[in-house]
Structures are given as C-alpha cells and as structure tokens.
Enzyme design. Structure first.
Site, short mmCIF file in Angstrom:
data_model
loop_
_atom_site.label_atom_id
_atom_site.label_comp_id
_atom_site.label_asym_id
_atom_site.label_seq_id
_atom_site.Cartn_x
_atom_site.Cartn_y
_atom_site.Cartn_z
N GLU A 1 -9.80 15.09 -15.13
CA GLU A 1 -8.99 14.71 -14.51
C GLU A 1 -7.03 15.11 -15.10
OE1 GLU A 1 -10.43 12.08 -15.56
OE2 GLU A 1 -11.77 11.61 -14.39
N PHE B 1 -13.31 6.46 -8.92
CA PHE B 1 -12.22 5.24 -9.53
C PHE B 1 -10.99 5.59 -9.91
CE2 PHE B 1 -17.02 4.65 -9.72
CZ PHE B 1 -17.53 3.12 -8.75
N PHE C 1 -9.80 5.52 -13.18
CA PHE C 1 -9.47 6.93 -14.46
C PHE C 1 -8.33 7.60 -14.53
CE2 PHE C 1 -14.48 6.09 -13.13
CZ PHE C 1 -15.05 5.21 -14.21
N HIS D 1 -13.69 -0.56 -13.94
CA HIS D 1 -13.86 0.10 -11.70
C HIS D 1 -13.31 -0.85 -11.47
CE1 HIS D 1 -16.95 2.37 -14.93
NE2 HIS D 1 -17.55 2.75 -13.41
#
Ligand SMILES: Cc1ncc(C[n+]2csc(CCOP(=O)(O)OP(=O)(O)O)c2C)c(N)n1
Length: 658
Positions: free
Chosen positions: A397, A420, A423, A464
C-alpha cells in the site's frame, strides 16, 4: 580505468571540478552561519559530494532527481541561485516553502528536483511514480533517487525496488553507504555483505561504485543511464563513501574510530580529483585558487541578496488557504435520463466515465485488472482501457500511494483502490505526510483519490470492517468524502477525481448491493464540502453519513418520526458547518449517528462545534451515538450489538421526548 583529457575534454573536467567545489565551499560558509545561529540544523555532505555531483552530471536537465539531506551538490549542480537556497534555509520568502519547511525539504518543478520528506524512504516510491509517468507518456527518460544505507532498512525501500522491478521502471536507485545512520554503524543496520547484493532478490541489476571518485561515477553511470533510457528498467547503485562529520552538526562524531576518519580523509573526493587534474596538467594551482575565489565571491554576493529577503508575515487566512489547491467548480449538467442502479454500479460508472474523460488517469490496486477487484468494481476495465491504465499492484500500500504521488508530480491523475479500507494502515505514512502536506509545503498538489471499501455489518471481523475515517479527518490537507446513496456515490467520485487535491473516498460495503436508486446516466459532480438536507423539519436535527444514514432513515420511518431535519454530511472534511449550524439553531435538538466509535470521531467533533457555536439555541444536550469502543467482532450477535443502531433508536426517542 584511465581518465585523461583525451577521454574528456578539458572544459568538461574543469566544469566538474567547479561543481564539486561549490557545495563544499557553500557548506564551509554555512557551518560558520550555523554557529552564529543564522541557519537552522545542518546535515553535512562533506566527503560525499562526488555522488550528488556525479549522479546529476549524467542526467539531462529535464530528468527528475530526488535527493536526500546530504545532497547539496544536486541543488548547486542544477544551478539554483544560491540566494534562494540561503533564503530557504533561513525560512525566508524567496526560499521554496514560504518559510513552512526547513533545510532540503522542498521540491521545485523549475529545476526538476523533488526533495525528501523527513521520513527518508517515501521518495523512493515517488521516483517510481515519476518514472511510470515517463514510461506511459513514451518519454525515454531516467529518474534518479537517493537513500542512505540507513533508509534501506525501511519498508519503503523494499516496496519501491520491488515495484520498479515488476513494472520495469527506468529508475536509478542510489544508495549512499556512508558507514553510519545517525550513530548506528552498518553492522547494526544490515547483515548482507553489500547492499547491492539485495538487488538479486528483486531481480534487478546492481553495481558497486567508489563514491569518492567523481570520474568513476560519471563514466560508469553515463553508460548505465543511456542504456536505461533505451531499455527501461531499474538499476541499483551502491556508492561506498563515508560521512566525515556528525549526523547533524550538533551531534559530533565521537562514536567514529579515528582511524576510519583518517582512512577516508585520504580519499577526500575533492582533494583526489584536484590532484588528478594537476597531474594531468589540465589545471594548475593558480587557476584552482582563482576558481575557489570566484565561488567564494558568488557565495558572498548571494548571502547579501538573501540578507535583504524577508521572513514571512503571519496571516491566518493565507495559511489556511494554502492547504488545498483551488478547485475550479465545474457545473456539469445532470441528465434527465436516469436508471435504477446499485451503489456499487454507481461507483463503477463514475470510474468508467472518469477514465473516458481523463486520458491521464491511472487506476492502481490489488487484483483490479483481469480479476476486476475483489468487489468487481473494475470488471471489464482492462478490455476498455488497457493494462497500462488499469494496473494490478503487488501487495504494498505504501509503495503504491507513493507511486500515485509521483504520477501527480508528472501531471497525471491516480485512483488507488484499497482492497479493504482497513489495509490503509499499511499506507498511512505517505497519505498523512506526503499527499496531505506537499501542497502546503511547496505548492505541489497531489492529484490522488484513495478508494476505501469500509464498514461493518457484513460479518467480516476486526480487519475487514473498520470505520477508519477519523484516522484521517484530523489531518489538514486531506479531503474526506463518504456517500450514503448511489447518486452521491457517482457524483462524489467524479468530483473527487476532478479535484486536484488528495481525496479519501469511503464506500461502505454494506451499501454496495443493498442501496439502489435512480441515478442520472450523465457525467456529473456532487459538490465536495456540501451536506445534503434530506428531510426538513422542526423537531430535531439528525446528522449522519454513509451506511449509518440509511439505517437512521429506516429507524425514523419504523418509529413514524416526522417533522425533523435529516442531514447527510456527504463530506467529512471540509465539513459543511454552515448547514449543520443552521439546522441546530433552527431545531435546538441534535443527535449525531456514526458507525465509528465515539472517542475522537467526527461525531464528537461536530458535537463539540455545535456546543461551542450554537449553545444559546439548544434545548437539549447534543447526543452522539456510535459503535462500542472495542475492535469489531465477527459473530453476528456480537457485531449487531457492537453497532450503534439499537442504542440509536432509544436515544432518538429520548431526545424527541426531552
Ligand atoms: C522514518 C524515520 N525514522 C527515523 C528518522 C530519524 N533519522 C533521520 S536521518 C536518520 C539516519 C539516516 O541514515 P541514512 O539513511 O544512512 O542516511 P545518512 O544520514 O547517513 O546520510 C535517522 C535515524 C527519520 N527521519 N525518519
């Protein structure tokens, strides 16, 4: 390797000599000014100048270079007038940051230099973004970026090298291995013999170069650079060198063995090169002295120019206005023609129309290409827009958000999909420190949208399902939007992509397939920063956003509550306090519902502001209802009670009856 005047003409050799001397002489002067308290912190590059000069010497002027805190030679080689650097270091107006950032923490498009942020590693990924833009624009250009050996221990280094390798990006990664990261010796920083050895693990070519030999650097790197321009790929260079002074001036070198300093003093890059030129007969002592005198004169002249420069005056409105680049409001006509679609289709539609409109828009995310993303929002996109523009990324990321920042520096737009929203914690640093701050610091906007599939109610457990918007709402420089219905989902995403500033776009997963609506078929914007008064009444003000807003609507209908204001915030930053205050003053009773837990939430902020600015109009305490102060549990009975809705129903009735 023989370097003589037959290989390089005399003019070139003398020019290199001048370039090498300049940062040394500037720095010697700065050390005096530092002791007099006229400049702030100083990070010495003495003994390492050949690397900055050598790398800059192999780049064309229109190729970007991303230096570190010891690379004064990059700035002087690109011929930035010295007085502007002196002003920058003193926080004066003719520097590059209006006094907002110090030392080498700035960039300049004019000189194609993109300076570091303090966190060291992020610029490695930013270089990837610039290089990707070159590649996509079919420009045969190289981008060079620096790190110290200490910075190679950061995740950003690993992510950047891996991305560059997977995407064949034309980047020269330059490690200045100068023996110490602050006080930490290399033996406590890494265990491989050479950092260059790591390249093999990334499937990348690497070279070890004597960082104190300017001609070796120039010769080896010139060849590599031409080759990269023709065959785009990343190359890792480890320069062996030594830091001759403390990490910064106040910290000294007591921990460095004397024999190491003596060993490297013998290898001083300027003394070595000067001797070489004298031996070759292309330079003589008188000439060398004259060159030094000329540079010293230039330094004095420019110090005098910058002494006339001013420190900034403080103006609250100027400071606040410089958080965001101005957005031109574009009033696209909403078509009469509508179709009932789901929330998720509206997002997909907005992305597709934006890709058609902005040919410089790139989508990046995990599994978004052939697979279409885990929610299938970009299904079919590669067929229409191609793999260059719809890019699967490795799982990194931070590195990808840095790429997005680099694309923006090169005039492109990026939408990054978090698989999601949870993250995003792995990409937190470049969002809050790079994207958010760069416009305020040196006027470079970050034209990046981050899509955040978020929220609970789908039995997805603690990693999540989070509502993490409040991690970002308090960071100046970020816009945060959070639609509750399909029409706004489309309009806000289009507006976010048109906006030249960084926007986090929260899309609640529970709405994807449950919220359906008649949505205009055309390309239109929903204005960022404007709340929506969904229902108009007198009894109280209900303020919410996202999936919580839809839950609130269900509850008021089930309880047959009418004659109330319902405000859908739509944007959490900048917050539409005008609409909020007007409603609070009208009804005198306010309840705020969020799916987030309450401490530090946007609901708490709104409550505080209403209490502060509307106190005299209130007939009851401002109520906030949110989720429990726990992580989000998985089992549905736990999740249901974690969420705020049963508590909200009660509190709402209590407030009406208050
Ligand atoms: C993420 C982060 N952690 C810690 C620091 C504090 N810090 C600044 S420079 C530095 C040492 C850097 O060493 P290296 O990368 O080898 O570069 P050098 O200073 O030797 O040129 C440290 C620990 C920082 N700026 N950023």
């Amino acid at each position: 390797m023989i370097f003589d005047s037959e290989v390089y003409p005399q003019d070139f050799l003398i020019d290199l000599y001048k370039k090498l001397l300049k940062p040394r002489l500037v720095e010697e002067k700065m050390l005096i000014l530092l002791r007099q308290g006229k400049v702030s912190k100083w990070f010495s590059g003495i003994g390492q100048e050949a690397i900055a000069i050598g790398v800059t010497s192999i780049l064309n002027e229109d190729e970007y270079i991303l230096p570190m805190h010891r690379n004064l030679g990059v700035f002087t080689s690109r011929n930035i007038p010295l007085h502007r650097l002196f002003s920058q270091w003193q926080g004066k107006l003719k520097g590059f940051t209006k006094g907002r950032d110090r030392s080498f923490h700035f960039g300049t498009q004019e000189y194609k230099i993109i300076g570091m942020i303090s966190h060291l590693g992020p610029q490695l990924g930013v270089a990837n973004g610039i290089a990707l833009a070159h590649k996509l624009q079919h420009e045969k250009k190289l981008t060079a970026v620096f790190t110290g050996e200490g910075g190679t221990s950061e995740g950003d280094f690993h992510e950047a090298l891996n991305i560059a390798s997977v995407w064949d990006l034309p980047v020269l990664f330059c490690i200045e291995n100068n023996g110490y990261g602050l006080s930490t010796p290399t033996s406590e920083q890494y265990r491989c013999e050479h950092l260059a050895d790591r390249a093999k693990g990334y499937g990348m070519e690497a070279h070890i170069v004597d960082g104190n030999n300017i001609l070796e650097i120039h010769t080896k790197l010139s060849k590599i650079a031409s080759d990269i321009r023709e065959n785009p790929r990343p190359v890792l260079i480890e320069f062996k060198t030594f830091r001759m002074r403390g990490h910064e001036e106040a910290s000294g070198t007591a921990y460095v063995p004397d024999q190491d300093l003596a060993h490297w003093r013998e290898r001083d890059p300027i003394v070595r090169y000067e001797k070489h030129l004298l031996d070759l007969g292309v330079l003589n002592w008188d000439w060398a002295e004259h060159i030094k005198w000329e540079i010293k004169q230039e330094i004095e002249e420019h110090l005098s120019i910058s002494s006339e420069d001013h420190l900034p005056d403080f103006s609250e409105s100027i400071e606040l206005n410089d958080i965001f680049k101005n957005t031109e409001n574009q009033y696209y006509k909403i078509s009469e023609e509508k179709k009932e679609i789901r929330f998720i289709d509206a997002i997909s539609d907005a992305l597709r129309l934006s890709m058609q409109k902005h040919l410089n828009l790139i989508l990046m995310g995990q599994d978004i290409a052939e697979y279409g993303g885990v929610f299938k929002i970009t299904k079919g996109f590669i067929e229409e827009f191609g793999k260059d523009r719809v890019r699967n990324t490795p799982i990194c990321e931070s590195g990808i958000i840095e790429v997005a920042a680099g694309l923006s520096i090169k005039g492109m737009k990026a939408v990054v999909e978090m698989q999601f929203a949870d993250f995003v914690s792995s990409g937190f640093n470049p969002i809050v420190n790079y994207l958010a701050k760069s416009y305020y610091r040196w006027g470079q906007n970050a034209d990046v949208v981050i899509r955040m599939p978020c929220g609970a109610g789908v039995g997805a457990g603690p990693f999540h399902s989070q509502s993490n918007e409040a991690w970002f709402t308090k960071v100046p420089g970020l816009k945060i939007v959070y639609p509750s219905n399909a029409q706004d989902a489309k309009g806000l995403l289009i507006a976010a992509i048109n906006d030249p500033n960084p926007v986090l776009y929260f899309e609640h997963k529970a709405l994807y397939r449950t919220q359906r609506q008649e949505v205009p078929l055309s390309y239109y914007e929903t204005e960022i920063g404007k709340a929506n008064l969904l229902r108009n009444g007198e009894k109280l003000s209900l303020i919410s956003y996202g999936a919580a807003l839809q839950e609130a609507l269900k509850i008021i209908d089930e309880e047959h509550i009418d004659n109330i204001d319902v405000i859908d915030l739509r944007t959490l930053q900048p917050l539409d306090t005008q609409t909020i205050f007007a409603s609070a003053k009208k009804t005198g009773k306010v309840i705020i519902l969020t799916e987030d837990s309450l401490i530090g939430s946007i609901a708490s902020e709104i409550s505080a502001q209403i209490s502060e600015y509307c106190f005299e109009f209130l007939d009851a305490p401002v109520l906030r209802v949110g989720s429990l102060e726990t992580p989000i549990p998985f089992a549905s009975i736990l999740e249901k009670n974690y969420l705020p809705y049963q508590r909200f129903r009660q509190k709402l009735i209590e407030l009406i009856e208050y």
